[in-house]
Scaffold this motif. Structure first.
Motif: not given
Length: 449
Positions: A334-347, A349-362
């Motif tokens: 999930a984090v790797a896919v988010d990093c790829v989306l950053v490269a395409f300008g979809v999200v 880097w802030l969203d990548v690190f927020y995803l990491m925090s959500y994974m920690k909560l889960i």
């Protein structure tokens, strides 16, 4: 006083036609921000008793050629601080306008009298404060009328050059009642930016409770830091990891890796801090030094535990379960896919690190389950440090106590339940630690019988 004839007005319009045309073209092209307002602080704490006050500075940076009105806004609408009066601000290096002979109300302060209040400014920049009802000049001759119109249409200066304005206005923030207020500003000028101009003001009952909550905060941080060590020491003494869940270690490694990266990024990385500021312009980044220290320390200890499990568990047949491997792999994917989306300008880097925090909560609630199952399966807590669970429980109690103490001090009990990441995980921690205690005493008493 002379009366201006229609011929005077016609001649005036002809003389000012080029200036009117250039002014209209600039307006058609759209106004751009050339100056920015900001407060000298983003957080402020006051005690409600005796209406405590504090001084903050409203800073102006950039270049401006016009006066503008500063309106103060509050969230909630009924603030816990005494409302501030609107300000009309003008750079006082502007030329002095003609003396008014027949005052009348005006929205601007060009042509205002010069006997207004002034504040001492930093770096040599001065800014004038005028009441919003400042009078407007009314010239008594054709040349005065021409000068006044040119003064207005020319942006308040005799030439097109405008110097850098660095100025500040002193504001007195006074507490009114206990509560939290976000103080923001708005202006009537499109050339003055105010998006990230805010102060979060907390009005509390007493600073004694504040100190107590700070002590609790550091206490549970230290206790949680130390709580990892008993298991490390137990494994080292036994040279054995039987009875300790490998799944628990694997989930902790990935969870604290994400948590450490999240805190380091929000505390140290300029790109992430800038993106946070852009997306949440009126929100304070609350990641502190102790958050970074705890997260990185916890990740390091989990690596030590993982190495112990590898060294001491090679001949025991113990391993990480496939469901745990699948969960870890899914989170990494999930984090790797988010990093790829950053490269395409979809999200961002802030969203990548927020995803990491959500994974920690889960992952955090799930990491306790494997250890509960291992203890149930072997019918013993041998190999699992119950002292570490006691310290983990103590840290959880202090964490929740701090939340209630802070809420009571600011009459903001709703924030306990809106901060689910801290409250929810604190409750989950207590529930599983109590489960460990029950298992320990149940199987311990059973063995003794």
């Amino acid at each position: 006083m002379e009366r201006h004839t229609s011929l005077d007005i016609l001649l005036l319009q002809l003389l000012l036609l080029p200036l009117l045309f250039s002014r209209g073209c600039a307006a058609a092209a759209g106004d751009k921000e050339t100056a920015w307002l900001s407060f000298s602080t983003e957080e402020l704490e006051l005690v409600a008793k005796d209406h405590e006050n504090a001084t903050v500075f409203l800073l102006l940076r950039g270049t401006t050629q016009e006066c503008f009105t500063v309106n103060f806004t509050y969230k909630p609408a009924s603030p816990s601080i005494v409302p501030l009066s609107d300000l009309l601000l003008c750079p006082d290096q502007l030329p002095t306008p003609p003396t008014p002979s027949s005052p009348r109300p005006s929205k601007g302060c060009r042509g205002c009298e010069t006997d207004h209040a002034e504040e001492t400014r930093e770096n040599g920049g001065d800014l004038s404060l005028l009441p919003s009802s400042a009078p407007h000049s009314h010239p008594s001759s054709f040349m005065q009328l021409l000068q006044a119109w040119a003064y207005r249409l020319g942006g308040g200066q005799e030439s097109s050059e405008s110097g850098e304005v660095i100025a500040n206005v002193t504001l007195d923030i006074v507490s009114r009642w206990v509560g939290k207020t976000t103080l923001s500003v708005a202006t009537n000028s499109s050339s003055v930016g105010v998006v990230d101009t805010f102060v979060e003001v907390s009005v509390i009952h007493t600073r004694a409770l504040d100190v107590a909550s700070a002590v609790m905060g550091w206490a549970y941080t230290v206790i949680w830091d130390v709580s990892f060590l008993p298991q490390v020491i137990l494994n080292w003494r036994r040279k054995n990891v039987e009875g300790y869940s490998f799944d628990n270690v694997a989930l902790n490694v990935i969870a604290y890796l994400y948590y450490a990266l999240f805190n380091v990024a929000f505390y140290w990385v300029p790109l992430i801090k800038d993106q946070f500021k852009e997306r949440y312009p009126r929100t304070v980044n609350h990641v502190e030094t102790n958050d970074v220290f705890f997260a990185t320390y916890a990740f390091f200890i989990q690596i030590v535990l993982a190495v112990q499990c590898f060294l001491y568990g090679r001949n025991t047949g113990l391993s990480v379960s496939w469901p745990c491997i699948g969960l870890v792999a899914a989170s990494v994917l999930a984090v790797a896919v988010d990093c790829v989306l950053v490269a395409f300008g979809v999200v961002w880097w802030l969203d990548v690190f927020y995803l990491m925090s959500y994974m920690k909560l889960i992952i955090t609630p799930l990491k306790y389950i494997p250890q509960v199952y291992v203890i149930y399966k072997v019918k013993s807590t041998k190999g699992f440090s119950i002292l570490g669970a006691v310290m983990d429980f103590s840290g959880g109690v202090l964490s929740l106590a701090q939340m209630f103490l802070l809420s009571a001090n600011s009459n903001d009990y709703l924030s306990i339940f809106t901060n689910f990441s801290k409250f929810g995980l604190g409750v989950v921690t207590l529930i599983f630690d109590i489960t460990y205690f029950f298992q320990h005493f149940y199987y311990h008493l059973r063995v003794r019988k």
